[in-house]
Design a protein around this motif. Structure first.
Motif, PDB file in Angstrom:
ATOM      1  N   ALA A  63      70.641 -25.337  -1.672  1.00 13.29           N
ATOM      2  CA  ALA A  63      70.387 -24.065  -0.996  1.00 13.29           C
ATOM      3  C   ALA A  63      68.919 -23.939  -0.613  1.00 13.29           C
ATOM      4  N   LYS A  64      68.035 -24.359  -1.472  1.00  8.47           N
ATOM      5  CA  LYS A  64      66.598 -24.266  -1.176  1.00  8.47           C
ATOM      6  C   LYS A  64      66.196 -25.220  -0.048  1.00  8.47           C
ATOM      7  N   VAL A  65      66.730 -26.428  -0.071  1.00 15.27           N
ATOM      8  CA  VAL A  65      66.426 -27.373   1.008  1.00 15.27           C
ATOM      9  C   VAL A  65      66.991 -26.846   2.332  1.00 15.27           C
ATOM     10  N   ASN A  66      68.215 -26.347   2.300  1.00 15.90           N
ATOM     11  CA  ASN A  66      68.800 -25.766   3.511  1.00 15.90           C
ATOM     12  C   ASN A  66      67.995 -24.566   3.997  1.00 15.90           C
ATOM     13  N   ALA A  67      67.448 -23.782   3.076  1.00 17.93           N
ATOM     14  CA  ALA A  67      66.676 -22.589   3.446  1.00 17.93           C
ATOM     15  C   ALA A  67      65.411 -22.938   4.220  1.00 17.93           C
ATOM     16  N   ILE A  68      64.865 -24.126   4.004  1.00 17.06           N
ATOM     17  CA  ILE A  68      63.686 -24.539   4.784  1.00 17.06           C
ATOM     18  C   ILE A  68      64.039 -24.505   6.267  1.00 17.06           C
ATOM     19  N   ARG A  69      65.163 -25.086   6.600  1.00 15.86           N
ATOM     20  CA  ARG A  69      65.618 -25.120   7.998  1.00 15.86           C
ATOM     21  C   ARG A  69      66.006 -23.730   8.481  1.00 15.86           C
ATOM     22  N   THR A  70      66.857 -23.058   7.714  1.00 22.54           N
ATOM     23  CA  THR A  70      67.396 -21.766   8.125  1.00 22.54           C
ATOM     24  C   THR A  70      66.296 -20.736   8.338  1.00 22.54           C
ATOM     25  N   LYS A  71      65.430 -20.574   7.367  1.00 17.42           N
ATOM     26  CA  LYS A  71      64.360 -19.580   7.478  1.00 17.42           C
ATOM     27  C   LYS A  71      63.450 -19.876   8.669  1.00 17.42           C
ATOM     28  N   THR A  72      63.103 -21.138   8.843  1.00 18.81           N
ATOM     29  CA  THR A  72      62.215 -21.512   9.950  1.00 18.81           C
ATOM     30  C   THR A  72      62.865 -21.227  11.298  1.00 18.81           C
ATOM     31  N   LEU A  73      64.134 -21.604  11.457  1.00 19.34           N
ATOM     32  CA  LEU A  73      64.810 -21.406  12.740  1.00 19.34           C
ATOM     33  C   LEU A  73      65.063 -19.928  13.034  1.00 19.34           C
ATOM     34  N   ILE A  74      65.383 -19.144  12.019  1.00 15.97           N
ATOM     35  CA  ILE A  74      65.563 -17.708  12.243  1.00 15.97           C
ATOM     36  C   ILE A  74      64.234 -17.069  12.629  1.00 15.97           C
ATOM     37  N   GLN A  75      63.161 -17.436  11.952  1.00 19.06           N
ATOM     38  CA  GLN A  75      61.847 -16.873  12.276  1.00 19.06           C
ATOM     39  C   GLN A  75      61.441 -17.187  13.717  1.00 19.06           C
ATOM     40  N   CYS A  77      63.571 -17.817  16.316  1.00 19.58           N
ATOM     41  CA  CYS A  77      64.533 -17.467  17.362  1.00 19.58           C
ATOM     42  C   CYS A  77      64.191 -16.129  18.020  1.00 19.58           C
ATOM     43  N   ASP A  78      64.720 -15.950  19.233  1.00 18.36           N
ATOM     44  CA  ASP A  78      64.597 -14.677  19.935  1.00 18.36           C
ATOM     45  C   ASP A  78      65.746 -13.747  19.572  1.00 18.36           C
ATOM     46  N   ILE A  79      66.904 -14.328  19.307  1.00 20.74           N
ATOM     47  CA  ILE A  79      68.095 -13.569  18.929  1.00 20.74           C
ATOM     48  C   ILE A  79      69.013 -14.499  18.150  1.00 20.74           C
ATOM     49  N   ALA A  80      69.799 -13.921  17.260  1.00 16.93           N
ATOM     50  CA  ALA A  80      70.773 -14.703  16.493  1.00 16.93           C
ATOM     51  C   ALA A  80      72.179 -14.200  16.801  1.00 16.93           C
ATOM     52  N   ILE A  81      73.104 -15.121  16.802  1.00 13.16           N
ATOM     53  CA  ILE A  81      74.529 -14.797  16.890  1.00 13.16           C
ATOM     54  C   ILE A  81      75.096 -15.144  15.528  1.00 13.16           C
ATOM     55  N   ILE A  82      75.736 -14.175  14.875  1.00 10.10           N
ATOM     56  CA  ILE A  82      76.194 -14.385  13.513  1.00 10.10           C
ATOM     57  C   ILE A  82      77.704 -14.201  13.468  1.00 10.10           C
ATOM     58  N   ARG A  83      78.404 -15.305  13.215  1.00  9.81           N
ATOM     59  CA  ARG A  83      79.865 -15.362  13.258  1.00  9.81           C
ATOM     60  C   ARG A  83      80.463 -15.245  11.864  1.00  9.81           C
ATOM     61  N   PHE A  84      81.403 -14.324  11.740  1.00 11.08           N
ATOM     62  CA  PHE A  84      82.182 -14.169  10.518  1.00 11.08           C
ATOM     63  C   PHE A  84      83.625 -14.514  10.855  1.00 11.08           C
ATOM     64  N   GLY A  85      84.150 -15.556  10.219  1.00 19.54           N
ATOM     65  CA  GLY A  85      85.533 -15.945  10.441  1.00 19.54           C
ATOM     66  C   GLY A  85      86.460 -15.229   9.479  1.00 19.54           C
ATOM     67  N   CYS A 100      67.556 -11.466   9.333  1.00 23.03           N
ATOM     68  CA  CYS A 100      67.210 -11.049  10.698  1.00 23.03           C
ATOM     69  C   CYS A 100      66.795  -9.578  10.724  1.00 23.03           C
ATOM     70  N   ALA A 101      67.575  -8.733  10.055  1.00 25.60           N
ATOM     71  CA  ALA A 101      67.261  -7.305  10.027  1.00 25.60           C
ATOM     72  C   ALA A 101      65.892  -7.064   9.396  1.00 25.60           C
ATOM     73  N   ALA A 102      65.602  -7.766   8.310  1.00 26.64           N
ATOM     74  CA  ALA A 102      64.315  -7.594   7.633  1.00 26.64           C
ATOM     75  C   ALA A 102      63.151  -8.033   8.517  1.00 26.64           C
ATOM     76  N   LEU A 103      63.377  -9.065   9.330  1.00 25.51           N
ATOM     77  CA  LEU A 103      62.330  -9.554  10.235  1.00 25.51           C
ATOM     78  C   LEU A 103      62.249  -8.763  11.539  1.00 25.51           C
ATOM     79  N   GLY A 104      63.204  -7.885  11.776  1.00 28.47           N
ATOM     80  CA  GLY A 104      63.262  -7.180  13.057  1.00 28.47           C
ATOM     81  C   GLY A 104      63.787  -8.050  14.179  1.00 28.47           C
ATOM     82  N   LYS A 105      64.509  -9.119  13.840  1.00 29.67           N
ATOM     83  CA  LYS A 105      65.099 -10.008  14.846  1.00 29.67           C
ATOM     84  C   LYS A 105      66.426  -9.412  15.311  1.00 29.67           C
ATOM     85  N   ALA A 124      76.119  -2.365  11.520  1.00 33.99           N
ATOM     86  CA  ALA A 124      75.260  -1.216  11.801  1.00 33.99           C
ATOM     87  C   ALA A 124      73.844  -1.646  12.174  1.00 33.99           C
ATOM     88  N   ALA A 125      73.380  -2.760  11.623  1.00 30.98           N
ATOM     89  CA  ALA A 125      72.037  -3.246  11.940  1.00 30.98           C
ATOM     90  C   ALA A 125      72.018  -4.177  13.156  1.00 30.98           C
TER      91      ALA A 125
END
Length: 147
Positions: A63-75, A77-85, A100-105, A124-125
């Protein structure tokens, strides 16, 4: 302007490919990024740091190694699309939405009607809720246009 769109969430259907193909068909100025979508590779991301007999610590390392990628790419990005199946609980997607909400993305949620209630705070966010990849493409066409 070239937009960077982060694609987060469910990995068991082709929704990412549908959105990327739709953006390409409309010549949208978008670069797409995403977490690692190979489930086994994601689960093993931290294995390089050492073997763990305890599944908790293996998941923790990965999870921590994956978070390096995830956090960097979210920071970045201009916008995120978040899919819930509907098949699995996407706790990672909910976490990404909160980040994203915490960053104002700005982000768009993508999910079916039948999970509106459990996602009410996440929606809602969000800047929009879409039910289909085609709706996401339409929003991206509008938001990236030069009008």
């Amino acid at each position: 302007m070239n937009w960077t769109v982060y694609l987060s969430g469910e990995i068991h259907t082709d929704w990412r490919e549908q959105i990327m193909q739709g953006a390409k068909q409309h010549n949208l100025p978008i670069t797409f990024t995403s977490a690692v979508t190979d489930h086994e590779a994601s689960d093993a991301a931290g294995d390089v740091l050492g073997d763990n007999d305890n599944p908790f610590w293996r998941d923790h390392q990965s999870a921590k190694v994956n978070a390096i990628r995830t956090k960097t790419l979210i920071q970045k990005c201009d916008i995120a699309i978040i899919r819930f199946g509907d098949k699995y609980k996407q706790w990672n997607a909910a976490f990404d939405a909160g980040y994203c909400a915490a960053l104002g993305k700005p982000y768009i949620t993508l999910h079916d009607h039948d999970i509106i209630h459990p996602l009410k705070e996440v929606d809602a966010a969000a800047m929009a809720w879409a039910q289909t990849p085609e709706q996401v493409i339409e929003v991206l066409k509008y938001t990236t246009s030069d009008c």
